[in-house]
Enzyme design. Sequence first.
Site, PDB file in Angstrom:
ATOM      1  N   PHE A  79     -58.156 -44.364  -7.711  1.00  0.00           N
ATOM      2  CA  PHE A  79     -56.755 -43.969  -7.867  1.00  0.00           C
ATOM      3  C   PHE A  79     -56.321 -44.120  -9.327  1.00  0.00           C
ATOM      4  O   PHE A  79     -55.660 -43.241  -9.891  1.00  0.00           O
ATOM      5  CB  PHE A  79     -55.880 -44.834  -6.954  1.00  0.00           C
ATOM      6  CG  PHE A  79     -54.545 -44.232  -6.598  1.00  0.00           C
ATOM      7  CD1 PHE A  79     -53.612 -43.915  -7.576  1.00  0.00           C
ATOM      8  CD2 PHE A  79     -54.208 -43.987  -5.284  1.00  0.00           C
ATOM      9  CE1 PHE A  79     -52.373 -43.377  -7.250  1.00  0.00           C
ATOM     10  CE2 PHE A  79     -52.978 -43.439  -4.937  1.00  0.00           C
ATOM     11  CZ  PHE A  79     -52.063 -43.129  -5.932  1.00  0.00           C
ATOM     12  N   PHE A 101     -46.268 -43.739  -6.339  1.00  0.00           N
ATOM     13  CA  PHE A 101     -46.811 -45.098  -6.281  1.00  0.00           C
ATOM     14  C   PHE A 101     -47.575 -45.320  -4.972  1.00  0.00           C
ATOM     15  O   PHE A 101     -48.250 -46.330  -4.805  1.00  0.00           O
ATOM     16  CB  PHE A 101     -45.698 -46.136  -6.412  1.00  0.00           C
ATOM     17  CG  PHE A 101     -46.205 -47.509  -6.765  1.00  0.00           C
ATOM     18  CD1 PHE A 101     -46.509 -47.836  -8.072  1.00  0.00           C
ATOM     19  CD2 PHE A 101     -46.381 -48.475  -5.780  1.00  0.00           C
ATOM     20  CE1 PHE A 101     -46.994 -49.099  -8.407  1.00  0.00           C
ATOM     21  CE2 PHE A 101     -46.861 -49.742  -6.103  1.00  0.00           C
ATOM     22  CZ  PHE A 101     -47.170 -50.052  -7.421  1.00  0.00           C
ATOM     23  N   ARG A 119     -54.853 -52.471 -19.136  1.00  0.00           N
ATOM     24  CA  ARG A 119     -54.119 -51.228 -18.944  1.00  0.00           C
ATOM     25  C   ARG A 119     -52.736 -51.280 -19.586  1.00  0.00           C
ATOM     26  O   ARG A 119     -52.178 -50.234 -19.939  1.00  0.00           O
ATOM     27  CB  ARG A 119     -54.001 -50.955 -17.447  1.00  0.00           C
ATOM     28  CG  ARG A 119     -53.527 -49.565 -17.090  1.00  0.00           C
ATOM     29  CD  ARG A 119     -53.601 -49.320 -15.589  1.00  0.00           C
ATOM     30  NE  ARG A 119     -53.154 -47.979 -15.264  1.00  0.00           N
ATOM     31  CZ  ARG A 119     -53.905 -46.889 -15.274  1.00  0.00           C
ATOM     32  NH1 ARG A 119     -55.173 -46.988 -15.605  1.00  0.00           N
ATOM     33  NH2 ARG A 119     -53.416 -45.707 -14.969  1.00  0.00           N
TER      34      ARG A 119
END
Length: 361
Positions: free
Chosen positions: A95, A198, A338
């Site tokens: 994902f 999300f 990230r």
Amino acid sequence: MQAFPHSTTATPTAVVVPPSLALPVIESAFPRQLHPYWPQLQEKTRLWLLEKRLMPAGKVQEYADGLCYTDLMAGFYVNAADEVLQAIADYSAWFFVWDDRHDRDIVHGRVGDWRRLRYRLHAALDAPRHHLHHPDPLVAGFADSVLRLYGFLPRTWNQRFSRHFHTVIEAYDREFRNRTEGYVPGVEEYLALRRHTFAHWIWTDLLEVSAGCELPDAVRKNPAFRRAALLTQEFAAWYNDLCSLPKEIAGDEVHNLGICLISHEGLTLEEAVDEVRRRVEECIRDFIEAEQEALQFADAIADGSIRGKELSTAVRDSVGNMRNWFSSVYWFHHESGRYMVDSWDDQSTPPYVTNEAVGEK
């Protein structure tokens, strides 16, 4: 502040949470959990990323562990069987890679590449077995992870998961068009879209896989259970917006609650940060109340029957993992590479992504 006595990263360091992002209630009232399978999970997901060619070997070696994708899942679905957690973690890693491809396709104007990928993902979701060897690694990896998830619960759960993810794909397409056109959605429009991008209901569906029990509609749609699940995901999405705001401003993003508040409510950057934080804190307070109501509901369905006990246990396990999501999301945002924008050479280009178009033309 260190989340664990022994860090989940290869080089243990104290985690410094900036004051603007610190949530003392999470650090004090939401103890962090970690599935004991985590070390093997990290290793096997890294190998899966390589096997499926979802990231170049050099980037997997340099960045995969530091991105902490497996930490996030191991801190959420803590009661899952090892093979279930592995399937969830691989899917989650996929994902993130998909999210990065979507972003790069937008940045580089690859409209045709995105359109093809969108249609192929829809097809792979409906027939994953037929897409295991697709030339585009992202399609083949998706098919592999979905097929494994489909093996744990009955067909009715698979169909629901599929419906929910078809919606996620279309929400990503809406984001693609918004960003291509420079359109900043209004606050309420954004919040509705965010629930799909999300993947609120996907992560909630996976609570059932973790518990090893498909929940009937009467349980899943019970107001107490559903409210607790929604608050868990709203917290995660909005805290993500709070932490990723600098990265997304640098990358000309339009999908961030803070950016929407600035554009449509006339807030300054500082005011927008304060408002997003207020909403995040409200989610935590509301969840603590909803959690108790959901646990009372779990007690109520334990009617003395074997089925009642099974459902009650599954609801309790699910609510416990909803609570885990708060601490797992919180620490993930301060440990994962990230979000360490300040350390990137180019703040608009994550160092762990490739900019080239990928997949069959």
